[in-house]
Design an enzyme around this catalytic site. Structure first.
Site, PDB file in Angstrom:
ATOM      1  N   HIS A  99       0.818  -1.214   0.000  1.00 11.30           N
ATOM      2  CA  HIS A  99       0.000   0.000   0.000  1.00 11.30           C
ATOM      3  C   HIS A  99       0.851   1.263   0.000  1.00 11.30           C
ATOM      4  CE1 HIS A  99      -4.235  -1.588   0.988  1.00 11.30           C
ATOM      5  NE2 HIS A  99      -3.505  -2.572   0.493  1.00 11.30           N
ATOM      6  N   HIS A 267      -1.956 -12.339  -2.804  1.00 17.78           N
ATOM      7  CA  HIS A 267      -2.964 -13.056  -2.026  1.00 17.78           C
ATOM      8  C   HIS A 267      -2.572 -14.502  -1.752  1.00 17.78           C
ATOM      9  CE1 HIS A 267      -6.196  -9.970  -3.468  1.00 17.78           C
ATOM     10  NE2 HIS A 267      -5.312  -9.461  -2.626  1.00 17.78           N
TER      11      HIS A 267
END
Length: 724
Positions: A99, A267
């Site tokens: 992020h 993920h």
């Protein structure tokens, strides 16, 4: 009352409220005023380091291996105040790094991880960054131990790398060298919305056409990094989501394969957190009370259990073994059918149909409990979209290829905004030159500079042609991601040689002469272009009755077509250049606002912007030979005439058709010059006028030349990272 009395009652004698809050801004009262704040960001006043502190030199003294080992050890050192999922902080640290880097957008090079900007608002309090404050607090002991030489920007990305390595991935490499900023980046436009997660329609012309996302934005909502994990505007539809994934990742400089690799590899580890009610979660760091000490998103329902953590509202792991790098993501996604469901917090997500209990992931706190895994709408897009599906099947069939592709994409994601490899420091910098790093061969420094200057002077090229060509070559530099600039001489390659702002016909004629001089002297074309600009400038200084040598540092190289990523360089095309009084077309944004944006990307201060524009006007280098703003009858001489005549009250200023202006003699009414708003703003804006008045003074002709040469040299050398 006497002079020692303090007034009492309703008025406090200490400045606060409107004096120290945002409502004190000039734009509150005059919303149309030109706001120069983006040129004043990050100055020396905000930096707590000593004036002689050199971060690059400090970084070279780091014990790199010790830092890496300390960060790796932290991964499994679970803390009671924020317990780790399955006893491993890897997923949290990867999300922090992701992020931090993921705010980068290729349109203007802003955002990204290279400055540690995630420490400050608004990024530190974006909904998408919930609980990443915990990750940074966990890293604080490492930062505290290694001090100045280890920037937050480096540590945050290193934590992501070490997390992957501790879980079994062989990373592609790492470069130290990022330097922290010390306050919010006020120059970054994140969108016009005044609410978090406002409907996506606010930033699209047509939500069904993902390519209509407003420039320069990349994320689909205010407060998100990429796309809405629940689907477009929160409505699950994997096929539709795939189109928005493709566009938003493209705007972050990723192709389809890199996008699929990052989605699947990101993920492969960790989990999403959405156990509990959203309305129980406290305020973000910038909104929480002072006793919280910037520790946001308080969760009274966590009860010391990792499994009860709350971030996105989506709940669950993507794989059976979330602390291991493996192929479990593909086994789940393609090995089962999936159906829509909602998390405990009410967020849309997908769950597997008829998955055996013994292949489900265990609870993040209690290994005796198993839960359904989940997929987001973006994960389902990897399965539904035919292009992404084909790429994923290739990954699934070749785990080594997947690991290598992901490692390279992760390296690109986390290093994209560091610029050329010359900015990387440390033992883990990959030897391989990657095209997105804009490689530039080493240039020669052994040629005779004076001989080259003599050939340039005898070439027959005009001073204006040489100055304009050098300027156009260098003005592409963006300090945001350290791309562009004169080094590499990419102005002679596609796409730059065809840009309208570079006047292709004039450019080809000038380059034809300069390339021949480079071939004859052993200098690079990049050096000859800059040196020619210097020759033209020195001639203009002499013609004005002044004297000054323009500094020059040889050593630029010439890049090739094969070393140039044409599509990504298209983002660097100037749509306006106020310095040469040009706009490609009419835009909603004013020419003076586009001038500020360009100046900020080039790393200029307001004073440097002022002196450069005024000087370039009288040098006669306006795009297409335009005479707007050329307030002099001594064109080609580096004089202060632009400022003298702009501030002369013997003149008056009048708008005419087409958005231009006439400067007339106040007594006779005769038209003396014409101008654009970009010219006149240096007389109308109070701050810019204060700079203009300095150079209009009778005693500052020499100062003007000195300041112009300094600013010019800064622009020409902005991308010379080898000189740092």
């Amino acid at each position: 009352m006497d002079g020692n009395d303090i007034p009492t009652g309703g008025k406090c004698p200490v400045m606060h409220g409107g004096n120290t809050g945002m409502n004190n801004a000039v734009t509150k009262w005059w919303p149309n005023a030109l706001n120069l704040d983006i040129l004043h960001q990050g100055g020396a006043r905000t930096n707590p380091m000593d004036p002689d502190y050199n971060h690059r030199e400090a970084v070279k003294g780091l014990d790199y291996e010790a830092v890496k080992e300390d960060v790796k050890a932290l991964m499994t050192d679970s803390q009671d105040w924020w317990p780790a999922d399955w006893g491993h902080y890897g997923g949290l640290m990867i999300r922090l790094a992701w992020h931090s880097a993921g705010s980068y957008r290729a349109m203007d090079g802003r955002g990204g991880a290279a400055s540690g900007n995630i420490r400050f608002a608004p990024l530190n309090s974006w909904p998408d960054n919930a609980s990443l404050d915990k990750a940074r607090r966990l890293l604080w002991p490492v930062k505290k131990k290694y001090g100045n030489a280890l920037s937050w920007a480096d540590l945050i990305i290193l934590a992501g790398n070490m997390a992957y390595e501790s879980m079994g991935l062989k990373t592609f490499g790492f470069g130290f060298g990022r330097e922290d900023i010390w306050g919010p980046e006020t120059d970054v436009y994140w969108g016009a919305e005044n609410e978090w997660l406002a409907p996506s329609e606010n930033r699209y012309d047509d939500l069904d056409d993902a390519t209509t996302l407003a420039n320069p934005l990349a994320a689909v909502h205010m407060g998100l990094i990429y796309v809405n994990p629940e689907g477009v505007n929160g409505h699950p539809d994997p096929a539709r989501t795939a189109q928005h994934v493709r566009e938003t990742f493209a705007r972050m400089a990723m192709n389809d394969e890199e996008t699929a690799a990052l989605t699947c590899g990101g993920h492969t580890v960790g989990k999403a957190h959405g156990r509990g009610a959203t309305d129980r979660i406290g305020a973000e760091p910038e909104g929480c009370p002072v006793h919280s000490q910037g520790f946001g998103w308080d969760n009274p329902g966590m009860d010391g259990k990792a499994a009860n953590a709350f971030t996105s509202g989506i709940e669950g792991a993507w794989t059976q073994h979330p602390t291991q790098w493996d192929m479990g993501y593909f086994d789940y996604l393609f090995g089962y059918e999936w159906e829509l469901t909602k998390s405990p917090a009410g967020a849309w997500q997908w769950k597997p149909v008829d998955m055996p209990e013994d292949v489900k992931p265990v609870d993040a706190t209690d290994p005796s409990i198993r839960h359904d895994p989940m997929m987001t709408d973006a994960d389902m897009a990897m399965k539904v979209d035919p292009i992404y599906n084909e790429i994923c099947q290739k990954f699934r069939a070749d785990p080594e290829y997947f690991a290598d592709t992901f490692a390279r994409a992760w390296f690109k994601l986390t290093h994209r905004d560091m610029g050329p490899k010359a900015n990387y420091i440390g033992p883990d910098v990959p030897a391989e030159d990657l095209i997105w790093q804009d490689p530039i061969p080493a240039g020669s420094t052994g040629y005779d500079v004076d001989a080259v200057k003599a050939k340039i002077a005898a070439s027959g090229l005009s001073d204006a042609d040489m100055i304009a060509t050098a300027w156009d070559s260098a003005r592409t530099f963006r300090k945001s991601d350290k791309r562009g600039g004169a080094n590499g001489a990419r102005i002679r390659l596609a796409p730059q040689k065809g840009w309208a702002g570079n006047e292709p016909e004039r450019l080809a004629r000038v380059l034809g002469v300069l390339e021949q001089i480079a071939a004859e002297t052993g200098a690079s074309v990049a050096d000859v272009i800059v040196l020619a600009g210097n020759v033209g400038l020195e001639n203009a200084i002499k013609a004005a009755g002044q004297s000054a040598d323009v500094p020059f540092a040889p050593g630029r190289g010439d890049s090739t077509d094969e070393q140039t990523e044409v599509d990504s360089f298209a983002y660097l095309e100037p749509l306006a250049d106020g310095f040469r009084n040009w706009m490609k077309e009419d835009y909603v944004v004013s020419g003076e606002e586009m001038l500020l944006d360009r100046a900020q990307l080039m790393g200029l201060t307001a004073a440097e912007m002022t002196v450069l524009l005024g000087g370039l006007r009288v040098l006669g280098v306006n795009h297409g030979g335009s005479t707007h703003g050329v307030f002099t009858d001594r064109v080609g001489q580096l004089t202060t005439d632009f400022f003298v005549n702009l501030t002369d009250m013997a003149n008056s200023w009048h708008p005419v058709d087409g958005g231009t202006y006439e400067i007339r003699d106040r007594k006779s009414g005769d038209v003396k010059w014409t101008a654009t708003s970009v010219d006149l703003v240096f007389g109308s804006n109070s701050i810019l006028r204060s700079y203009a008045e300095v150079y209009a003074q009778d005693d500052n002709a020499a100062k003007f030349v000195k300041d112009f040469v300094a600013a010019w040299t800064k622009v020409m050398n902005a991308d010379r990272f080898d000189l740092l």
